[in-house]
Scaffold this motif. Structure first.
Motif, PDB file in Angstrom:
ATOM      1  N   TRP A  36       0.863  -1.184   0.000  1.00 13.21           N
ATOM      2  CA  TRP A  36       0.000   0.000   0.000  1.00 13.21           C
ATOM      3  C   TRP A  36       0.903   1.237   0.000  1.00 13.21           C
ATOM      4  O   TRP A  36       1.874   1.311   0.757  1.00 13.21           O
ATOM      5  CB  TRP A  36      -0.897   0.039   1.241  1.00 13.21           C
ATOM      6  N   PHE A  37       0.567   2.165  -0.863  1.00 17.07           N
ATOM      7  CA  PHE A  37       1.258   3.446  -0.954  1.00 17.07           C
ATOM      8  C   PHE A  37       0.214   4.546  -0.837  1.00 17.07           C
ATOM      9  O   PHE A  37      -0.984   4.308  -0.993  1.00 17.07           O
ATOM     10  CB  PHE A  37       1.994   3.576  -2.290  1.00 17.07           C
ATOM     11  N   ARG A  38       0.675   5.753  -0.589  1.00 13.41           N
ATOM     12  CA  ARG A  38      -0.247   6.887  -0.543  1.00 13.41           C
ATOM     13  C   ARG A  38       0.425   8.106  -1.134  1.00 13.41           C
ATOM     14  O   ARG A  38       1.647   8.225  -1.148  1.00 13.41           O
ATOM     15  CB  ARG A  38      -0.714   7.160   0.881  1.00 13.41           C
ATOM     16  N   GLN A  39      -0.419   8.999  -1.623  1.00 13.34           N
ATOM     17  CA  GLN A  39       0.086  10.237  -2.211  1.00 13.34           C
ATOM     18  C   GLN A  39      -0.843  11.376  -1.858  1.00 13.34           C
ATOM     19  O   GLN A  39      -2.031  11.339  -2.195  1.00 13.34           O
ATOM     20  CB  GLN A  39       0.222  10.100  -3.722  1.00 13.34           C
ATOM     21  N   ALA A  40      -0.296  12.354  -1.175  1.00 15.22           N
ATOM     22  CA  ALA A  40      -1.038  13.560  -0.833  1.00 15.22           C
ATOM     23  C   ALA A  40      -0.784  14.615  -1.908  1.00 15.22           C
ATOM     24  O   ALA A  40       0.243  14.553  -2.604  1.00 15.22           O
ATOM     25  CB  ALA A  40      -0.597  14.071   0.531  1.00 15.22           C
ATOM     26  N   PRO A  41      -1.685  15.578  -2.055  1.00 16.33           N
ATOM     27  CA  PRO A  41      -1.495  16.618  -3.079  1.00 16.33           C
ATOM     28  C   PRO A  41      -0.156  17.331  -2.917  1.00 16.33           C
ATOM     29  O   PRO A  41       0.211  17.743  -1.822  1.00 16.33           O
ATOM     30  CB  PRO A  41      -2.660  17.567  -2.821  1.00 16.33           C
ATOM     31  N   GLY A  42       0.581  17.434  -4.012  1.00 20.31           N
ATOM     32  CA  GLY A  42       1.855  18.134  -3.994  1.00 20.31           C
ATOM     33  C   GLY A  42       3.006  17.351  -3.420  1.00 20.31           C
ATOM     34  O   GLY A  42       4.119  17.874  -3.299  1.00 20.31           O
ATOM     35  N   LYS A  43       2.755  16.093  -3.067  1.00 19.63           N
ATOM     36  CA  LYS A  43       3.807  15.267  -2.480  1.00 19.63           C
ATOM     37  C   LYS A  43       4.048  14.032  -3.339  1.00 19.63           C
ATOM     38  O   LYS A  43       3.216  13.629  -4.142  1.00 19.63           O
ATOM     39  CB  LYS A  43       3.438  14.858  -1.056  1.00 19.63           C
ATOM     40  N   PRO A  88      -4.799  13.650  10.739  1.00 25.70           N
ATOM     41  CA  PRO A  88      -4.986  14.463   9.532  1.00 25.70           C
ATOM     42  C   PRO A  88      -3.865  14.264   8.513  1.00 25.70           C
ATOM     43  O   PRO A  88      -4.125  14.313   7.299  1.00 25.70           O
ATOM     44  CB  PRO A  88      -4.998  15.892  10.083  1.00 25.70           C
ATOM     45  N   GLU A  89      -2.658  14.005   8.959  1.00 25.12           N
ATOM     46  CA  GLU A  89      -1.543  13.807   8.031  1.00 25.12           C
ATOM     47  C   GLU A  89      -1.611  12.477   7.288  1.00 25.12           C
ATOM     48  O   GLU A  89      -0.808  12.225   6.387  1.00 25.12           O
ATOM     49  CB  GLU A  89      -0.188  13.919   8.759  1.00 25.12           C
ATOM     50  N   ASP A  90      -2.574  11.624   7.631  1.00 24.36           N
ATOM     51  CA  ASP A  90      -2.801  10.394   6.879  1.00 24.36           C
ATOM     52  C   ASP A  90      -3.662  10.640   5.645  1.00 24.36           C
ATOM     53  O   ASP A  90      -3.861   9.733   4.825  1.00 24.36           O
ATOM     54  CB  ASP A  90      -3.483   9.332   7.749  1.00 24.36           C
ATOM     55  N   THR A  91      -4.177  11.840   5.501  1.00 25.69           N
ATOM     56  CA  THR A  91      -5.015  12.181   4.355  1.00 25.69           C
ATOM     57  C   THR A  91      -4.221  12.047   3.060  1.00 25.69           C
ATOM     58  O   THR A  91      -3.150  12.636   2.909  1.00 25.69           O
ATOM     59  CB  THR A  91      -5.552  13.614   4.486  1.00 25.69           C
ATOM     60  N   ALA A  92      -4.748  11.247   2.137  1.00 25.94           N
ATOM     61  CA  ALA A  92      -4.053  10.983   0.868  1.00 25.94           C
ATOM     62  C   ALA A  92      -4.907  10.066   0.016  1.00 25.94           C
ATOM     63  O   ALA A  92      -5.905   9.506   0.480  1.00 25.94           O
ATOM     64  CB  ALA A  92      -2.690  10.346   1.123  1.00 25.94           C
ATOM     65  N   LEU A  93      -4.448   9.889  -1.210  1.00 20.99           N
ATOM     66  CA  LEU A  93      -5.006   8.859  -2.092  1.00 20.99           C
ATOM     67  C   LEU A  93      -4.179   7.604  -1.851  1.00 20.99           C
ATOM     68  O   LEU A  93      -2.951   7.635  -1.979  1.00 20.99           O
ATOM     69  CB  LEU A  93      -4.913   9.314  -3.531  1.00 20.99           C
ATOM     70  N   TYR A  94      -4.846   6.520  -1.496  1.00 18.35           N
ATOM     71  CA  TYR A  94      -4.161   5.279  -1.139  1.00 18.35           C
ATOM     72  C   TYR A  94      -4.240   4.289  -2.303  1.00 18.35           C
ATOM     73  O   TYR A  94      -5.326   4.039  -2.841  1.00 18.35           O
ATOM     74  CB  TYR A  94      -4.786   4.665   0.106  1.00 18.35           C
ATOM     75  N   TYR A  95      -3.075   3.734  -2.639  1.00 10.12           N
ATOM     76  CA  TYR A  95      -2.970   2.808  -3.752  1.00 10.12           C
ATOM     77  C   TYR A  95      -2.532   1.427  -3.273  1.00 10.12           C
ATOM     78  O   TYR A  95      -1.672   1.301  -2.400  1.00 10.12           O
ATOM     79  CB  TYR A  95      -1.929   3.295  -4.754  1.00 10.12           C
ATOM     80  N   CYS A  96      -3.079   0.428  -3.926  1.00  6.65           N
ATOM     81  CA  CYS A  96      -2.653  -0.953  -3.746  1.00  6.65           C
ATOM     82  C   CYS A  96      -1.758  -1.310  -4.937  1.00  6.65           C
ATOM     83  O   CYS A  96      -2.010  -0.856  -6.058  1.00  6.65           O
ATOM     84  CB  CYS A  96      -3.883  -1.847  -3.708  1.00  6.65           C
ATOM     85  N   ALA A  97      -0.736  -2.121  -4.686  1.00 10.31           N
ATOM     86  CA  ALA A  97       0.174  -2.479  -5.768  1.00 10.31           C
ATOM     87  C   ALA A  97       0.722  -3.887  -5.565  1.00 10.31           C
ATOM     88  O   ALA A  97       0.759  -4.392  -4.426  1.00 10.31           O
ATOM     89  CB  ALA A  97       1.327  -1.478  -5.837  1.00 10.31           C
ATOM     90  N   ALA A  98       1.165  -4.510  -6.665  1.00 15.37           N
ATOM     91  CA  ALA A  98       1.677  -5.879  -6.628  1.00 15.37           C
ATOM     92  C   ALA A  98       3.078  -5.939  -7.236  1.00 15.37           C
ATOM     93  O   ALA A  98       3.341  -5.304  -8.262  1.00 15.37           O
ATOM     94  CB  ALA A  98       0.750  -6.818  -7.389  1.00 15.37           C
ATOM     95  N   THR A  99       3.956  -6.704  -6.593  1.00 16.92           N
ATOM     96  CA  THR A  99       5.331  -6.833  -7.058  1.00 16.92           C
ATOM     97  C   THR A  99       5.790  -8.274  -7.031  1.00 16.92           C
ATOM     98  O   THR A  99       5.403  -9.046  -6.150  1.00 16.92           O
ATOM     99  CB  THR A  99       6.282  -5.982  -6.191  1.00 16.92           C
ATOM    100  N   ARG A 100       6.658  -8.620  -7.988  1.00 13.65           N
ATOM    101  CA  ARG A 100       7.262  -9.945  -8.016  1.00 13.65           C
ATOM    102  C   ARG A 100       8.544  -9.992  -7.187  1.00 13.65           C
ATOM    103  O   ARG A 100       9.090 -11.066  -6.950  1.00 13.65           O
ATOM    104  CB  ARG A 100       7.600 -10.334  -9.461  1.00 13.65           C
TER     105      ARG A 100
END
Length: 126
Positions: A36-43, A88-100
């Motif tokens: 799981w990754f996350r990305q906040a605006p401007g970061k 509040p600093e956990d606010t972000a778009l959270y992504y799921c991802a898969a790796t080999r």
């Protein structure tokens, strides 16, 4: 090809909890490490948590350690992220991802993941 779809995001007050889910389709992800990754605006996109293909090993960013828990169910082809004591600093778009790849140095690196979902928004109000 692996198709990932995240769900479970939303608006929550500080101190609250959310449970994110990632459903995989197309092929089984039982042989993949999942993150799981996350990305906040401007970061930049940042690592949150990862679990090995077997589920035996988990990894967390220092900022979420003790508050977030990652788990997987290979039979259901799903990965979850339980988020407690949200800030509040956990606010972000959270992504799921898969790796080999396997190992902590790879799990924390976005470029090592071959498949990504579209993301689910988490907003924590103060």
């Amino acid at each position: 090809q692996v198709h990932l779809v995240e769900s479970g995001g939303g608006l929550v007050q500080a101190g609250g909890s959310l449970r994110l889910s990632c459903a995989a389709s197309g092929r089984t992800v039982s042989g993949y490490g999942m993150g799981w990754f996350r990305q906040a605006p401007g970061k930049e996109r940042e690592f949150v948590a990862a679990v090995s293909w077997s589920g035996d090993s988990t990894y967390y960013a220092d900022s979420v350690k003790g508050r977030f828990t990652i788990s997987r169910d290979n039979a259901k082809n799903t990965v979850n992220l339980q988020m407690n004591s949200l800030k509040p600093e956990d606010t972000a778009l959270y992504y799921c991802a898969a790796t080999r790849y396997y190992g902590s140095n790879y799990y924390i690196t976005p470029s090592k993941y071959a498949y990504w979902g579209q993301g689910t928004q988490v907003t924590v109000s103060s």
